[in-house]
Write a protein that holds these residues in place. Sequence first.
Motif, PDB file in Angstrom:
ATOM      1  N   LYS A  95       0.915  -1.270   0.036  1.00 33.43           N
ATOM      2  CA  LYS A  95       0.131  -0.066  -0.029  1.00 33.43           C
ATOM      3  C   LYS A  95       0.873   1.276  -0.051  1.00 33.43           C
ATOM      4  O   LYS A  95       0.460   2.131  -0.540  1.00 33.43           O
ATOM      5  CB  LYS A  95      -0.848  -0.061   1.262  1.00 33.43           C
ATOM      6  N   ALA A  96       2.005   1.059   0.641  1.00 32.41           N
ATOM      7  CA  ALA A  96       2.831   2.500   0.855  1.00 32.41           C
ATOM      8  C   ALA A  96       3.735   2.704  -0.669  1.00 32.41           C
ATOM      9  O   ALA A  96       4.123   3.707  -0.760  1.00 32.41           O
ATOM     10  CB  ALA A  96       3.903   2.119   1.922  1.00 32.41           C
ATOM     11  N   GLU A  97       3.705   1.572  -1.621  1.00 29.94           N
ATOM     12  CA  GLU A  97       4.452   1.938  -2.792  1.00 29.94           C
ATOM     13  C   GLU A  97       3.849   2.887  -3.580  1.00 29.94           C
ATOM     14  O   GLU A  97       2.543   3.108  -3.517  1.00 29.94           O
ATOM     15  CB  GLU A  97       4.570   0.469  -3.468  1.00 29.94           C
TER      16      GLU A  97
ATOM     17  N   TYR B  79       3.494   3.304  -9.555  1.00 31.81           N
ATOM     18  CA  TYR B  79       4.344   2.705 -10.855  1.00 31.81           C
ATOM     19  C   TYR B  79       4.770   1.343 -10.139  1.00 31.81           C
ATOM     20  O   TYR B  79       5.078   0.275 -10.684  1.00 31.81           O
ATOM     21  CB  TYR B  79       5.353   3.576 -11.430  1.00 31.81           C
ATOM     22  N   ARG B  80       5.401   1.451  -8.831  1.00 27.42           N
ATOM     23  CA  ARG B  80       6.128   0.195  -8.154  1.00 27.42           C
ATOM     24  C   ARG B  80       4.956  -0.693  -7.840  1.00 27.42           C
ATOM     25  O   ARG B  80       5.360  -1.950  -8.183  1.00 27.42           O
ATOM     26  CB  ARG B  80       6.743   0.829  -6.831  1.00 27.42           C
ATOM     27  N   GLN B  81       3.736  -0.432  -7.657  1.00 28.92           N
ATOM     28  CA  GLN B  81       2.638  -1.400  -7.295  1.00 28.92           C
ATOM     29  C   GLN B  81       2.257  -2.105  -8.803  1.00 28.92           C
ATOM     30  O   GLN B  81       2.188  -3.228  -8.575  1.00 28.92           O
ATOM     31  CB  GLN B  81       1.386  -0.775  -6.632  1.00 28.92           C
ATOM     32  N   ARG B  82       2.236  -1.466  -9.641  1.00 31.66           N
ATOM     33  CA  ARG B  82       1.972  -1.935 -11.288  1.00 31.66           C
ATOM     34  C   ARG B  82       3.296  -2.931 -11.298  1.00 31.66           C
ATOM     35  O   ARG B  82       3.105  -3.875 -12.080  1.00 31.66           O
ATOM     36  CB  ARG B  82       1.896  -1.090 -12.171  1.00 31.66           C
ATOM     37  N   SER B  83       4.438  -2.609 -11.038  1.00 31.16           N
ATOM     38  CA  SER B  83       5.543  -3.539 -11.150  1.00 31.16           C
ATOM     39  C   SER B  83       5.393  -4.708 -10.556  1.00 31.16           C
ATOM     40  O   SER B  83       5.700  -5.912 -11.122  1.00 31.16           O
ATOM     41  CB  SER B  83       7.013  -2.563 -10.908  1.00 31.16           C
ATOM     42  N   LEU B  84       5.164  -4.567  -9.374  1.00 30.38           N
ATOM     43  CA  LEU B  84       4.816  -5.953  -8.406  1.00 30.38           C
ATOM     44  C   LEU B  84       3.700  -6.767  -8.910  1.00 30.38           C
ATOM     45  O   LEU B  84       3.956  -8.106  -8.762  1.00 30.38           O
ATOM     46  CB  LEU B  84       4.495  -5.386  -6.925  1.00 30.38           C
TER      47      LEU B  84
END
Length: 540
Positions: free
Chosen positions: A365-367, A370-375
């Motif tokens: 949640k803290a990302e 763009y980083r969430q999409r990467s994960l």
Amino acid sequence: MESFCSSGGGSSDSALNFAFAFNDVNFSDRILRIEILPDSPVCKPDPDDTLSCWARTRKRRRNDNLNTDVTMQREEQILNCTMPDMEDGYVNQGEEIVAMIEETPSVLEMTTNQVDDEVTQPNETSSSMDCSPVQVKTIHISSPILAAKSPFFYKLFSNGMNKSVQRHVTIQIHASEEAALMDLLNFMYSNSLPRTTPPDLLDVLMAADKFEVASCMRYCSRLLRNLPMTCESALLYLDLPSTISMGDTVQPLTDAAKKFLATRFKDLSKFQEEVLNLPLAGITAVLSSDNLQVASEDAVYDFVLKWARTHYSKLEERREILSTHLLRFIRFPCMSCRKLKKVLGCNDFDTEIASKVVLDALFFKAEAPYRQRSLMAEEANTSSRRFVERAYKYRPVKVIEFESPRLQCIVYLDLTQGECAQLFPAGRVYSQAFHLGGQGFFLSAHCNMDQQSSFHCFGLFLGMQEKGSVAFAVDYEFASRTKPSEEFVSKYKGNYTFTGGKAVGYRNLFSVPWSAFMDNDSPYFINGILHLRAELTIKQ
């Protein structure tokens, strides 16, 4: 032998028909001697030819230790334990053929133990079967035909057999397996089955697994898959022994069963009692679906706990089943922070496991987006679906809370262009609840008529959940990311004193007709997503 296996395997199986040679002495080189042991009294077949009766009979059979004893005469004591690469493409990982050579007698005895996913009753042994009266049936067989279809028979005929003279081969089965074995032998010659009712097909499927006839397993799986699916049959297919259900030959059938249950019970709130009564295989099939219609992932978490407490009253058993089977189906990153806090204090979970899933969810949640999409992309090709949002009835929100200098929160709500299109002409979609000052609030997006009722437009509203005597004076501001800058642009500001059960907002947030809002060139959708922001501040 090897060339025959190659020509008889693969997709050409269906073109080879040796039905004329079945049990015909003129086309056979060996005699199969079938010793038929009587079933135990509790394991006699049910005369009712239904799936439920088949399931009851199979569960009774599970309590028997199923042995197949194979004996053949040979001249030399030669043991070749190498499993050939069969064109039929099947190796039974759940069974192991154990060969023993006696030094003086010229007899090779081989025993295969049928391994099931339930433990055999300890007070029943194979010696009790040996004392039972035995019926004998003999069949003329062709060893090349059987060996081409089955690694079991290939190994049986090739171990120590260096001449082509006729020999007797003996196998032992239970009476309840006789019809299925005869159908299986018939299939190995003709590539067809005389009986195709679901119970008969399941019996043959079990026999085909036991004797490693992959082509027959595929055939039975395909016929069962083409029959009308029911909850009863779907659960039965998922309850097959793991050596069968996890094999490539039967995987399409189990996948179809999972899909049926996930579709049948996709509205969890509507079928809550039915789903609550499902066994473990059924509940995991339902929970694995991305299309599960549920209020939020918080509701999924609550339901999983309720199911586990219903089926497993002992805490240790419940912890075990949750940690090993069910936790991976709860998408913790999609849960609210308030519910994640409750996970940490839940006694049904091991403390370390609970801490790990909660921390992983909070880090996600803290990302940055763009980083969430990467994960999410990294896990796209895996079985994990923990980052994927389901078809939630209440859309997830991201919330940032402040306690000073004033109680304040910033709420982010994303809607796809498809979700917005479904709102026309008079629909609405609600966000999941968020809290400020101990009070629950929510956002709702509407397709409604403007105040003059001249055209449809997009509206956004803020509501307070609980009705009560406490009044909350709230300043609020709605904003949306807008092209070309793609920054949040304020669209409406206001203030309202909530007393509960009320909602306030703006009927035409973008001051344009619905058609202009939804247009392909609309400045409000960025990569197909409408990004909304609501800022709430409690006035002292």
